[in-house]
Design an enzyme around this catalytic site. Structure first.
Site, PDB file in Angstrom:
ATOM      1  N   GLN A   1      -1.732   8.098   3.294  1.00 19.42           N
ATOM      2  CA  GLN A   1      -2.230   6.778   3.696  1.00 19.42           C
ATOM      3  C   GLN A   1      -2.878   6.116   2.488  1.00 19.42           C
ATOM      4  OE1 GLN A   1      -4.385   7.008   7.706  1.00 19.42           O
ATOM      5  NE2 GLN A   1      -4.300   9.129   7.094  1.00 19.42           N
TER       6      GLN A   1
ATOM      7  N   HIS B   1       1.171   3.392   3.309  1.00 14.68           N
ATOM      8  CA  HIS B   1       0.348   2.176   3.192  1.00 14.68           C
ATOM      9  C   HIS B   1       0.568   1.466   1.846  1.00 14.68           C
ATOM     10  CE1 HIS B   1      -2.663   3.604   6.527  1.00 14.68           C
ATOM     11  NE2 HIS B   1      -1.490   3.237   6.997  1.00 14.68           N
TER      12      HIS B   1
ATOM     13  N   CYS C   1       9.855 -15.780  -2.904  1.00 11.87           N
ATOM     14  CA  CYS C   1      11.170 -15.345  -3.403  1.00 11.87           C
ATOM     15  C   CYS C   1      11.306 -13.818  -3.431  1.00 11.87           C
ATOM     16  CB  CYS C   1      11.449 -15.932  -4.787  1.00 11.87           C
ATOM     17  SG  CYS C   1      10.450 -15.170  -6.103  1.00 11.87           S
TER      18      CYS C   1
ATOM     19  N   CYS D   1       8.044 -19.291  -9.084  1.00  6.96           N
ATOM     20  CA  CYS D   1       8.651 -20.176  -8.071  1.00  6.96           C
ATOM     21  C   CYS D   1       7.591 -20.944  -7.276  1.00  6.96           C
ATOM     22  CB  CYS D   1       9.541 -19.362  -7.129  1.00  6.96           C
ATOM     23  SG  CYS D   1       8.619 -18.470  -5.858  1.00  6.96           S
TER      24      CYS D   1
ATOM     25  N   SER E   1      -9.638  10.633   8.897  1.00  2.95           N
ATOM     26  CA  SER E   1     -10.410  10.570  10.151  1.00  2.95           C
ATOM     27  C   SER E   1      -9.468  10.466  11.349  1.00  2.95           C
ATOM     28  CB  SER E   1     -11.335   9.350  10.131  1.00  2.95           C
ATOM     29  OG  SER E   1     -10.559   8.165  10.107  1.00  2.95           O
TER      30      SER E   1
HETATM   31  P1  NAD Z   1     -11.075   7.424   6.603  1.00  7.21           P
HETATM   32  O1  NAD Z   1     -12.010   6.787   5.636  1.00  7.21           O
HETATM   33  O2  NAD Z   1     -10.942   6.824   7.956  1.00  7.21           O
HETATM   34  O3  NAD Z   1     -11.477   8.958   6.799  1.00  7.21           O
HETATM   35  C1  NAD Z   1     -11.677   9.812   5.708  1.00  7.21           C
HETATM   36  C2  NAD Z   1     -12.033  11.176   6.264  1.00  7.21           C
HETATM   37  O4  NAD Z   1     -12.098  12.065   5.159  1.00  7.21           O
HETATM   38  C3  NAD Z   1     -13.374  11.218   6.988  1.00  7.21           C
HETATM   39  O5  NAD Z   1     -13.193  11.801   8.262  1.00  7.21           O
HETATM   40  C4  NAD Z   1     -14.260  12.109   6.072  1.00  7.21           C
HETATM   41  O6  NAD Z   1     -15.073  12.980   6.836  1.00  7.21           O
HETATM   42  C5  NAD Z   1     -13.228  12.896   5.317  1.00  7.21           C
HETATM   43  N1  NAD Z   1     -13.629  13.274   3.961  1.00  7.21           N
HETATM   44  C6  NAD Z   1     -14.314  12.542   3.037  1.00  7.21           C
HETATM   45  N2  NAD Z   1     -14.407  13.227   1.881  1.00  7.21           N
HETATM   46  C7  NAD Z   1     -13.770  14.416   2.085  1.00  7.21           C
HETATM   47  C8  NAD Z   1     -13.545  15.557   1.269  1.00  7.21           C
HETATM   48  N3  NAD Z   1     -13.990  15.629   0.011  1.00  7.21           N
HETATM   49  N4  NAD Z   1     -12.863  16.594   1.793  1.00  7.21           N
HETATM   50  C9  NAD Z   1     -12.419  16.554   3.090  1.00  7.21           C
HETATM   51  N5  NAD Z   1     -12.615  15.505   3.905  1.00  7.21           N
HETATM   52  C10 NAD Z   1     -13.280  14.444   3.396  1.00  7.21           C
HETATM   53  O7  NAD Z   1      -9.688   7.527   5.879  1.00  7.21           O
HETATM   54  P2  NAD Z   1      -8.221   7.425   6.436  1.00  7.21           P
HETATM   55  O8  NAD Z   1      -8.063   8.266   7.651  1.00  7.21           O
HETATM   56  O9  NAD Z   1      -7.335   7.684   5.263  1.00  7.21           O
HETATM   57  O10 NAD Z   1      -8.061   5.917   6.895  1.00  7.21           O
HETATM   58  C11 NAD Z   1      -8.592   4.858   6.118  1.00  7.21           C
HETATM   59  C12 NAD Z   1      -7.604   3.835   5.615  1.00  7.21           C
HETATM   60  O11 NAD Z   1      -8.134   3.329   4.389  1.00  7.21           O
HETATM   61  C13 NAD Z   1      -6.277   4.365   5.256  1.00  7.21           C
HETATM   62  O12 NAD Z   1      -5.380   3.388   5.588  1.00  7.21           O
HETATM   63  C14 NAD Z   1      -6.301   4.504   3.734  1.00  7.21           C
HETATM   64  O13 NAD Z   1      -5.069   4.099   3.214  1.00  7.21           O
HETATM   65  C15 NAD Z   1      -7.283   3.461   3.282  1.00  7.21           C
HETATM   66  N6  NAD Z   1      -8.088   3.880   2.130  1.00  7.21           N
HETATM   67  C16 NAD Z   1      -7.458   4.405   1.043  1.00  7.21           C
HETATM   68  C17 NAD Z   1      -8.192   4.851  -0.042  1.00  7.21           C
HETATM   69  C18 NAD Z   1      -7.446   5.421  -1.211  1.00  7.21           C
HETATM   70  O14 NAD Z   1      -6.318   4.996  -1.506  1.00  7.21           O
HETATM   71  N7  NAD Z   1      -8.008   6.422  -1.898  1.00  7.21           N
HETATM   72  C19 NAD Z   1      -9.590   4.765  -0.029  1.00  7.21           C
HETATM   73  C20 NAD Z   1     -10.217   4.183   1.092  1.00  7.21           C
HETATM   74  C21 NAD Z   1      -9.452   3.758   2.176  1.00  7.21           C
END
Ligand code: NAD
Length: 254
Positions: A108, A126, A137, A161, A198
């Site tokens: 994600q 994502h 375009c 464009c 999460s």
């Molecule tokens: P989320 O923020 O909803 O959940 C992250 C989860 O990871 C939490 O439950 C947390 O407890 C857990 N977590 C945090 N640090 C951790 C670690 N070191 N080890 C294990 N678990 C850990 O993230 P999501 O479910 O990916 O959904 C959020 C959306 O935001 C997604 O669409 C994502 O693409 C986007 N997002 C992406 C980035 C990125 O590209 N790095 C950063 C922030 C948000």
């Protein structure tokens, strides 16, 4: 079955389960990259969620209605992800793919850290921050060009464009790319290892429902924990390191 990071017995059982059922599909979320310095959306205290509402500033609605806020706030957050480097979890996942343990990695995340660390079969459901495209375009341009235009005050940044340029990430309000269907198909055929998500963002959180066997590695609880075969609560890098050592002990040739 669930455990805290230190439970060697559960790490050992999970390693045995994973070896017996390889190869697996892996689904990663923002939690796999927090140890690279990128805040996630939902961790208490450090989550981006607490400072901004990503569903608003990173939405197609804001991009169309209020490009100034989209580029000055939402895009500004996204740009920070580009400077991060992979951590141990990214490198172990790339190594596990080479060893035939991981079949495909679905992420994600938009930070490209899985491809930078060497994973080959990656479905970025994502999108990513490498390019942008013109909404008129459809021409693709490097994201660096969009950044230069925004820094120079051109908001919204425009294509030759005249169409508006937008990053190739999936915003709230967008449909998911076709690779999401591919991810669902793989989930029906092989066990799923979820790391650092999460499982609150739809439709990515439908993927575990398609899988017959699920292992979760996460600091916090997820709505899917009770339906999972194994839940390992703790830092991804520590748990993956433990699983790696245990798998090498149990099957030195893999
Ligand atoms: P989320 O923020 O909803 O959940 C992250 C989860 O990871 C939490 O439950 C947390 O407890 C857990 N977590 C945090 N640090 C951790 C670690 N070191 N080890 C294990 N678990 C850990 O993230 P999501 O479910 O990916 O959904 C959020 C959306 O935001 C997604 O669409 C994502 O693409 C986007 N997002 C992406 C980035 C990125 O590209 N790095 C950063 C922030 C948000």
């Amino acid at each position: 079955m669930s455990c805290a990071t230190g439970s060697k017995e559960l790490i050992s059982h999970t390693a045995e389960f994973l070896l017996k059922n390889k190869p697996w599909l892996v689904l990663t979320g923002a939690g796999v990259s927090t140890e690279s310095g990128i805040p996630d959306f939902r961790s208490p205290g450090s989550g981006l969620w607490q400072r901004y509402d990503p569903m608003e500033v990173l939405s197609t609605d804001t991009l169309f209605r209020d490009p100034e806020t989209f580029y000055r706030v939402g895009f500004y957050i996204l740009r920070q992800f580009k400077h991060a480097r992979p951590n141990l979890s990214h490198y172990l996942l790339a190594e596990w793919e080479k060893r035939g343990l991981v079949h495909t990695l679905v992420t994600q995340n938009i930070d490209s850290l899985h491809t930078i660390s060497g994973s080959q079969r990656v479905l970025e459901i994502h999108g990513h921050l490498r390019t942008a495209h013109c909404m008129r375009c459809e021409k693709t341009v490097p994201l660096d060009r969009v950044e230069k235009e925004v820094d120079g005050g051109e908001i919204p940044p425009k294509c030759q464009c005249g169409g508006v340029l937008r990053p190739d990430v999936v915003l709230f309000g967008d449909l998911l790319p076709s690779c999401f269907e591919e991810a669902m198909e793989f989930a029906r055929r092989m066990p799923l290892l979820v790391i650092g998500s999460s499982l609150q963002v739809s439709p990515a959180n439908f993927i575990p429902f398609a899988a017959h066997q699920v292992v979760i590695v996460n600091i916090g609880v997820t709505p899917f924990d009770a339906r999972s075969d194994y839940v390992l609560n703790g830092k991804a890098s520590e748990i993956l390191r433990g699983l790696n050592e245990e798998m090498k002990k149990q099957q030195p040739t893999v």
